[in-house]
Every structure is written in structure tokens, then in C-alpha cells.
Design a protein around this motif. Sequence first.
Motif, PDB file in Angstrom:
ATOM      1  N   GLU A 287       0.848 -25.061   8.276  1.00 17.01           N
ATOM      2  CA  GLU A 287      -0.112 -25.363   9.003  1.00 17.01           C
ATOM      3  C   GLU A 287       0.361 -26.322  10.272  1.00 17.01           C
ATOM      4  O   GLU A 287       1.295 -27.919   9.819  1.00 17.01           O
ATOM      5  N   GLY A 288      -0.278 -25.769  11.179  1.00 20.38           N
ATOM      6  CA  GLY A 288       0.671 -27.081  12.792  1.00 20.38           C
ATOM      7  C   GLY A 288       2.162 -27.100  12.571  1.00 20.38           C
ATOM      8  O   GLY A 288       2.399 -27.289  13.750  1.00 20.38           O
TER       9      GLY A 288
ATOM     10  N   GLY B  72       9.786 -23.322  17.845  1.00 21.78           N
ATOM     11  CA  GLY B  72      10.504 -22.565  19.556  1.00 21.78           C
ATOM     12  C   GLY B  72       9.396 -24.002  20.008  1.00 21.78           C
ATOM     13  O   GLY B  72       9.081 -24.233  20.717  1.00 21.78           O
ATOM     14  N   LYS B  73       8.677 -24.309  19.461  1.00 21.07           N
ATOM     15  CA  LYS B  73       7.773 -25.229  19.892  1.00 21.07           C
ATOM     16  C   LYS B  73       7.211 -26.758  19.317  1.00 21.07           C
ATOM     17  O   LYS B  73       7.056 -28.002  19.891  1.00 21.07           O
ATOM     18  N   THR B  74       7.520 -26.668  17.846  1.00 21.75           N
ATOM     19  CA  THR B  74       7.331 -28.036  17.344  1.00 21.75           C
ATOM     20  C   THR B  74       8.095 -28.495  17.017  1.00 21.75           C
ATOM     21  O   THR B  74       9.562 -28.698  16.476  1.00 21.75           O
TER      22      THR B  74
ATOM     23  N   THR C 242      13.300 -24.243  15.111  1.00 22.70           N
ATOM     24  CA  THR C 242      14.431 -23.087  15.319  1.00 22.70           C
ATOM     25  C   THR C 242      13.880 -21.922  14.603  1.00 22.70           C
ATOM     26  O   THR C 242      13.320 -21.188  15.333  1.00 22.70           O
ATOM     27  N   THR C 243      13.030 -21.478  13.636  1.00 26.54           N
ATOM     28  CA  THR C 243      12.552 -20.589  12.196  1.00 26.54           C
ATOM     29  C   THR C 243      11.794 -21.541  11.112  1.00 26.54           C
ATOM     30  O   THR C 243      12.046 -22.450  11.262  1.00 26.54           O
ATOM     31  N   VAL C 244      11.120 -20.941  10.933  1.00 21.00           N
ATOM     32  CA  VAL C 244      10.135 -20.989   9.765  1.00 21.00           C
ATOM     33  C   VAL C 244      10.011 -19.451   9.395  1.00 21.00           C
ATOM     34  O   VAL C 244       9.358 -19.158   9.801  1.00 21.00           O
ATOM     35  N   THR C 245       9.899 -19.861   7.762  1.00 17.19           N
ATOM     36  CA  THR C 245      10.597 -18.816   6.758  1.00 17.19           C
ATOM     37  C   THR C 245       9.504 -19.397   5.444  1.00 17.19           C
ATOM     38  O   THR C 245       9.010 -20.263   5.432  1.00 17.19           O
ATOM     39  N   LEU C 246       9.492 -17.948   5.146  1.00 10.78           N
ATOM     40  CA  LEU C 246       8.538 -18.642   3.117  1.00 10.78           C
ATOM     41  C   LEU C 246      10.213 -18.738   2.161  1.00 10.78           C
ATOM     42  O   LEU C 246      11.561 -17.922   3.253  1.00 10.78           O
ATOM     43  N   SER C 247       9.931 -19.294   1.548  1.00 17.95           N
ATOM     44  CA  SER C 247      10.837 -19.570   0.381  1.00 17.95           C
ATOM     45  C   SER C 247      11.011 -17.571  -0.454  1.00 17.95           C
ATOM     46  O   SER C 247       9.984 -17.338  -0.379  1.00 17.95           O
TER      47      SER C 247
ATOM     48  N   VAL D 245       2.821 -35.156  11.552  1.00 20.73           N
ATOM     49  CA  VAL D 245       1.779 -35.650  12.180  1.00 20.73           C
ATOM     50  C   VAL D 245       0.474 -34.633  12.416  1.00 20.73           C
ATOM     51  O   VAL D 245       1.134 -34.024  13.250  1.00 20.73           O
ATOM     52  N   LYS D 246      -0.559 -34.830  12.226  1.00 13.20           N
ATOM     53  CA  LYS D 246      -1.380 -34.226  13.016  1.00 13.20           C
ATOM     54  C   LYS D 246      -3.160 -35.426  13.250  1.00 13.20           C
ATOM     55  O   LYS D 246      -2.720 -36.027  11.679  1.00 13.20           O
TER      56      LYS D 246
END
Length: 540
Positions: free
Chosen positions: A63-64, A68-70, A83-88, A117-118
Motif C-alpha cells: 500500500e502506497g 519508479g515513483k515512490t 525501483t522495483t516492488v516484488t513479493l517475497s 509516510v501517509k
Amino acid sequence: MPDAPSPPDLSTLPEAETAPKSRWKPQLVWLVPLVAALIGGWLAVKSILEQGPVISIVFKNAEGLEAGKTKLRYKDVEIGLVTTVTLSKDLKQVIATAELVKDFQPHLVEDTRFWLVKPRISGGSVTGLGTVLSGSYIGVGVGKTDRAQKTFTALEVPPLIQLDTPGREFVLHSTDLGSLELGAPVFFRRLQVGQVVAYQLDENGRGVSLRLFVHAPYDRFVTDNSRFWNASGLDVKLGAGGIEVDTQSMVSILLGGVAFETPPESAASPAAAADTRFELFADRARAMRNPERDVLKMVLFFAESLRGLEVGAPVDFQGITLGEVSAIRVELDHVSRRIVMPVEVNLYPERLRLRSRESTLPRFEGEARKRFLEELVATGLRAQLRSGNLLTGQLYVSLDVFPQASAARIDWESDPPQLPTTVGSLGELQASLQRVASRLEKLPLEQIGADLRQTLQSTSRLLNRLDTQVAPELAATLGEARKAVDTAQGMMAADEPLQQDTREAIRELGRTAKSLRALSDYLERHPEALLWGKKKETER
């Protein structure tokens, strides 16, 4: 079927001649790709040299997070990008790979913290409103250790205090959390000097441990003898001066809070070290009864009822609290076959400060302390139960000097040592009443009653005689006296002859006195007149 074509005649072709190998000359057109290759290589080397560290941050969910953006920010300065968001592999966590600026490499240590931070609403504070338009980002808190690390676990809740904030953290232990929340204020003399930063349930489930942060320079006021109490809500007391309402601030009423103070009678001690553990009390009254580091345990045996005496009751000396009751038990004395109720107390010797003209004094401990207490007991120091509140019947233990007390000593062989006691004020009153009752029992009440009855009969006969004989005669006498008074008043009237004759006699007496005064003056001037008589005017 048509005829096949005849092969070509090759004899007419000229013979090939071998030409000499000519030297190659560079063309200008090749300079363009060569320069481009050099520039590309230089950019690649520069990119490799300037590439920042790559780390992995583990989150519970994505979530959040967006590749490439965060962004990653430290003190609102951008220092990296996800750069990347993956699952364990077990699909239970989310791993975000981020690339940071090269200058941040020395700060990627073991206790460096990351959090998302949200927008959040916690207690009475609202944080992260700026991310509503700009989007969520990962906050960074720099650690202090020297051990480098590449993989981190993100915090579920943003930290309230950064690691580089000057101040110290302390640990409080309580039976329950009460109304305290993260961010609850910490007060010192009604000034907010810190806040609660974390709490967790003990492993055995019997209590709660809280961590609070006190900002510098106020952290130096936290000593080993400091007392912490829950300052949430209102503290209402009913006393001789009326109703007293005590609270630290409006914030503590709504969100709760913690306050601390060091008792003025406590021994001077340096500031407490970071992570020192303290007990969190329910209110200030209980906190200020908290035992000090130097505790002298003693036991008291009272020969009277202990109803109204509770654990925590103060032990004072002429109004100054020197300890508290720690335990009240019921035991069977095998020697005397009696049931006894030992009262254990904790005394704080450091509160009894020594005063002397000497610049240096020995420490009040060990054999010197024993000798001092033995001397006090020899002069009549005793423990006594006294009433602390006539309405509630609460009792407390008082240490006082009774010069008329019988000889006694401290039993140092018992564990804990036994301090001599004396009968309390209520016990003395009961003993006095018992002595009075005993004396009343010895009095001849029947004889006194018979004598009193005879006296009353004689008095009754006397009153009857006065009523039948004396009263009529007294009434006649009073009548005669009244008549005499009336006659005298009549004689004293202004128009009576007696009054007129009396006034005339008084005037004659006045004239006679005047003549005698004139004769006296003449004889004083002419004493010969006594022999020759008064001379005529012509003879003068």
C-alpha cells in the motif's frame, strides 16, 4: 523437343592480372561513430562510478508503494527512489528495492529506520497530510551504529522521535496501560518535556512496558530516585481546605500523560542513564511513597487491633515521612502459642540527614547506623499506631520519643530486625477507660446509694418545713418591711412639713457657720478682743 543451349565461349575473355596491395586511408565519416562510442563509454563508467547503494526494504503490504515513483526522503530531502516492488518467496511480505544517492552509503547501518509516510490520525495528532496530493513516500531515520546493512524491515508506525534528537529514553513498567497512547506527553513541573514513544505487553502478560523520551536539557532532571506516575484525567481531593482539582494540562485530560518528580528529601544523585527502568504509579501520592535505593527493613509487633492499617501507610517522624508499611501478616507464635500480627516497614535512612559543623561526616550506614538507632531506642524511640483520619479510621505508624517508656532494645538477630513499639493513642484511651472502670467497680456504690437516698429524704423534709412554717412568717415580715419603706418614702416627699423644717434648719446652720467664720477672722486680727471686747469704730 528443342535443342540444348551450347556453352559460352570463354576463350575470348581477357586474363585477370594481379594488382598490387594498396595502403588503406581513413575516412572522415568514421570519426562520428568513434566519438559516439567514446562518449557512451565515458557515460557508462561515470554512471557506474556515481551509482548509489541499492537496498531492500521489507513491508507487510505494498500500500502506497509504486516502482519508479515512490521516493525516499530524509528530513524532506530526496535521497533515493524505489525501483522495483516484488513479493517475497513465501508471499507473506513485500520487498521494495530502492536506489539511494551515493553520499548516503555511510549511513546505511544496522539501526537505520524506514517507514511509509501517509496520512494518519493517531490520538490527537494528524500527520502526513502533505502526501494527499504528492503521494506517499518512505521516510528515513539515520542510525548510530557502525555495522553496515543492506536489508531493512520497515516500521509499521512512524517513529515519534528521531535517533539524532538530543535527549534520553527511559523504560516504565506498569500493571496496565491505562489511558496512555503513543505520543502522550511527559510533564515535569507542568512543563511538557517529552512523550511516550512505544509500549508493549510483557512476555508473561502480567504488565506493560512503556518507553518514553525526555528531551535535552530536561533529561538531566531524571535521577535514580525520580518518581513517575500516570497524570491522565483529573485528580479530585476533598480536604480541610475544600475540594482540590489537580491536572497537568488539558492535553493530559484528553490523551493522558506521564509526570515525574524527585522527592526533595531524597539523597542527591546524578542523572539516570538511558534505558533506566522505573515503576509507573497510578497517582502522585503513591509515587512519592516509592521506596528509595537505600532501604532498611524492620518489623513491628503491636499489642492492639490493626484495623485501619494498610500496606503503603506512611511511617513518619513528627510529620516527616521516613518510610512506609510494606506488609501485614498473621502468624502463629509456636513458643507462646499466641497469634501475632507482624507489621513490616521499609525505612529510608537517607531521608534522615545528618547535620554537623564538621565539613565531613561518615556515611549513615553499617555499624554507624546500628549504633545511632540503638541510641535513639535507648532514649525512648518507639513505634506507635496513630489515627490518620477520624472519618475513615485509617491508621499510620508514627516514630516518636517517649522518655517514660520502659527500657527496650532493637532485636538485630530477627529477620528483619525488630523495633520496639508502644501502645497507640487509641490503646491508651482504652486502657484509661479500663482503669476508670476498675476503680468504679471498687467503689461502694450500694452504700453511696443508700446515703444519697437518706440525704434526699432529709432534704425533702426540710423543704416541706420551709414551705409550711417558714414561708408564711417570711411573707408577713416582707409585708411589714414593705409598709416601712412606703412610710419612709411618704416622709421624704417635698411638700411634707418634715422636709420644710429640715431645709430651714439647714439654712440656719449655714448662717451660723458664716457668723462663726467672721468671728474667727476678727479674732485672728484682734486677739485682744477676748480681754477688752470689741472696740468701737472711733477707737480704731
